[in-house]
Design an enzyme around this catalytic site. Structure first.
Site, PDB file in Angstrom:
ATOM      1  N   LYS A 199      -8.383 -55.085 -11.156  1.00  0.00           N
ATOM      2  CA  LYS A 199      -6.972 -55.026 -10.759  1.00  0.00           C
ATOM      3  C   LYS A 199      -6.680 -55.663  -9.707  1.00  0.00           C
ATOM      4  CE  LYS A 199      -4.965 -52.864 -13.996  1.00  0.00           C
ATOM      5  NZ  LYS A 199      -4.417 -53.669 -15.240  1.00  0.00           N
ATOM      6  N   SER A 236       1.763 -46.062 -18.576  1.00  0.00           N
ATOM      7  CA  SER A 236       0.802 -45.291 -19.119  1.00  0.00           C
ATOM      8  C   SER A 236       1.671 -44.014 -19.856  1.00  0.00           C
ATOM      9  CB  SER A 236      -0.085 -44.627 -18.147  1.00  0.00           C
ATOM     10  OG  SER A 236      -0.727 -43.470 -18.661  1.00  0.00           O
ATOM     11  N   ARG A 320     -12.266 -43.901 -19.350  1.00  0.00           N
ATOM     12  CA  ARG A 320     -12.091 -45.402 -19.516  1.00  0.00           C
ATOM     13  C   ARG A 320     -13.011 -46.053 -20.416  1.00  0.00           C
ATOM     14  NH1 ARG A 320      -7.111 -48.067 -18.432  1.00  0.00           N
ATOM     15  NH2 ARG A 320      -5.954 -46.953 -16.874  1.00  0.00           N
TER      16      ARG A 320
END
Length: 528
Positions: A199, A236, A320
């Site tokens: 990110k 999300s 994840r």
């Protein structure tokens, strides 16, 4: 410290370290990670690691160095916190000294930007072998020929074992993610969450690409057999991954893209998917991708069988999985395609008042792009007892260094240039708010998205929502007509009006921050 001195200090580190491993293949990285006891292998062959205290991004610990060449360009504030050059350079020296005491370091080279006209070359220096494996899978992998002449433009230095001292280092905690655009360096410490690498570089691209007339986008993208490209924006829980994963369309990418003068390209070389409640029935492509070479973050694994338990939230709900994009059978390589013909904005409206699908004008598209609305549901965070509206500018506020309207105006220009159809799709509630109504049936949502992508809604009569001003199709193949008009699904029409006005007010309050936008865009939101 001059740029030359800055780079010499790093070169001295790499030269004097006992063992520096460059661009190790997957098998060797996994071996090193296992020997170093950084994680375990699961029954599918994936490597599992836990990240300790930090199981997600730490936005309060992200900084941009306040440098003369960029200080007037940055939208300074809670998202883009400044840190002085002096603090950054002292931290940099401390981190390099810390790394010099480590027995091993792992260095990797890669790219971001599948379009070679708009890519950036990276050098990633890791304290942990599994972080280097993560970088190998998430960034674009150079060929042997490219490696022979490789010159990095940006460097990521990740030292999760080093903790900052907020009193002396100018940070907010022991963790830090600092971007220096002048020194072309990302410095990360105090956190093992691997997503900070991905990110932070996306933030770099959000700064660099607009000057190249490329719109950076936090969205997924796929392409049909006829070359028709679709973009899916959404926060999300809105269904971005689920709806873009289509067996009849090819995947361009799942998270980060650029839109240039020639078309859309993936910024990354891999996928970083949420895998809470992952199952072979719901998301078979992702499930099958989690084999040897992939990385599982904070996924609970049975100690005896080594089977992953994707439904277990012991460490976090933000579990994840990282894997190369070629692990998805219908992914295109290179991840480049033409201009979009359709854009889908996804929202999960827990107030149950937004229509399940509506077509947007260019100005409405810019308004909803700047708003980035969805609902935070009860129980998702401590203290949240009823649905709360949440807004994330351009569906990616944490990663935008420049003023938001710059991205929105680029989007509006490209929509006009390429005659793109834009739809707002509500994957949230119908017939009442959360707790009263029911979640939109996925089969209906898929039918609406399919109709939008195939152009079947372009000639359908629409009605204008009196509060939100949205253009609602009267008919959609495979969807009951009454479902398309949200008020008709509510038993108590007055309750609907009350909730609609409440949400409309939240939109207007949030949009007050965008005082510099044109009147046409400002007037494209809800009307109270």
């Amino acid at each position: 410290m001059s740029t030359v001195q800055f780079e010499l200090e790093l070169e001295r580190l790499l030269q004097r370290s006992d063992k520096v491993f460059y661009d190790l293949p997957v098998a060797q990285l996994v071996e090193r990670a296992l020997v170093r006891k950084e994680g375990i292998l699961t029954s599918s062959g994936a490597f599992q690691a836990t990240t300790g205290q930090y199981t997600g991004r730490s936005p309060k610990d992200k900084f941009i160095v306040h440098e003369r060449s960029i200080q007037k360009n940055i939208e300074w504030g809670k998202v883009n916190q400044p840190i002085s050059s002096a603090h950054f350079e002292r931290l940099y020296s401390k981190v390099l000294h810390y790394l010099s005491k480590k027995g091993e370091l792992f260095v990797r080279h890669g790219y971001v930007g599948a379009d070679k006209k708009n890519n950036v070359s990276l050098r990633i220096i890791n304290e942990l072998a599994w972080h280097n494996l993560f970088a190998r899978q998430l960034f674009i992998r150079p060929s042997e020929e490219e490696l022979s002449t490789f010159l990095p433009e940006f460097t990521i230095i990740s030292a999760p074992g080093f903790s900052a001292d907020p009193v002396h280092d100018g940070t907010n905690s022991e963790a830090f993610v600092i971007i220096s655009f002048e020194k072309k360096t990302v410095l990360i410490g105090g956190t093992e969450y691997a997503g900070e690498m991905k990110k932070s570089i996306f933030s770099v691209m959000n700064y660099l690409l607009p000057d190249q007339n490329v719109l950076p986008m936090h969205c997924s993208a796929n392409v049909g057999e006829e070359g028709d490209v679709a973009l899916f924006f959404g926060l999300s829980g809105t269904g971005k991954t689920t709806l873009s994963a289509d067996p009849y369309r090819n995947l361009i990418g799942d998270d980060e893209h650029g839109w240039s003068t020639t078309g859309v390209f993936n910024i990354e070389g891999g996928c970083y998917a949420k895998c809470i409640n992952l199952s072979p029935e719901k998301e078979p492509q992702i499930y099958r991708a989690l084999r040897f070479g992939s990385v599982l973050e904070n996924v609970v694994v049975d100690e005896k069988t080594r089977e992953a338990n994707y439904g277990n939230t012991f460490y976090t709900e933000n579990t994840r999985a990282a894997y190369p994009i070629e692990s998805i059978p219908n992914a295109i390589n290179p991840s480049i395609s033409g201009h979009p013909s359709t854009i889908i904005f996804l929202t999960a409206d827990a107030f149950g008042v937004l229509p399940p699908i509506s077509k947007l004008t260019k100005e409405q598209a810019m308004y909803h792009f700047l708003s980035g609305y969805t609902s935070k549901l009860a129980g998702t965070e401590r203290g949240v007892t009823k649905p709360e509206a949440t807004f994330s500018t351009c569906f990616g506020a944490p990663f935008l260094p420049l003023p938001p309207y710059r991205y929105a105006s680029m989007l509006g220009q490209k929509i006009s240039e390429h005659n793109v159809d834009v739809f707002l799709v509500n994957t949230g509630w119908s017939g009442g708010p959360y707790g009263v109504g029911k979640r939109m049936d996925l089969a209906y949502t898929r039918a609406m998205v399919r109709a939008a992508l195939q152009g079947e809604l372009n000639t359908v009569e629409t009605t204008r929502d009196p509060v939100f001003g949205l253009h609602i199709p009267a008919h959609c193949p495979g969807v009951p007509d009454e479902l398309l008009q949200p008020m008709k699904t509510w038993k108590n029409k007055e309750d609907y009006k009350e909730k609609a006005l409440l949400l409309a007010q939240k939109f207007q309050t949030n949009f007050e921050q965008f005082y510099s936008v044109s009147l046409a865009v400002k007037n494209s939101g809800p009307n109270i």
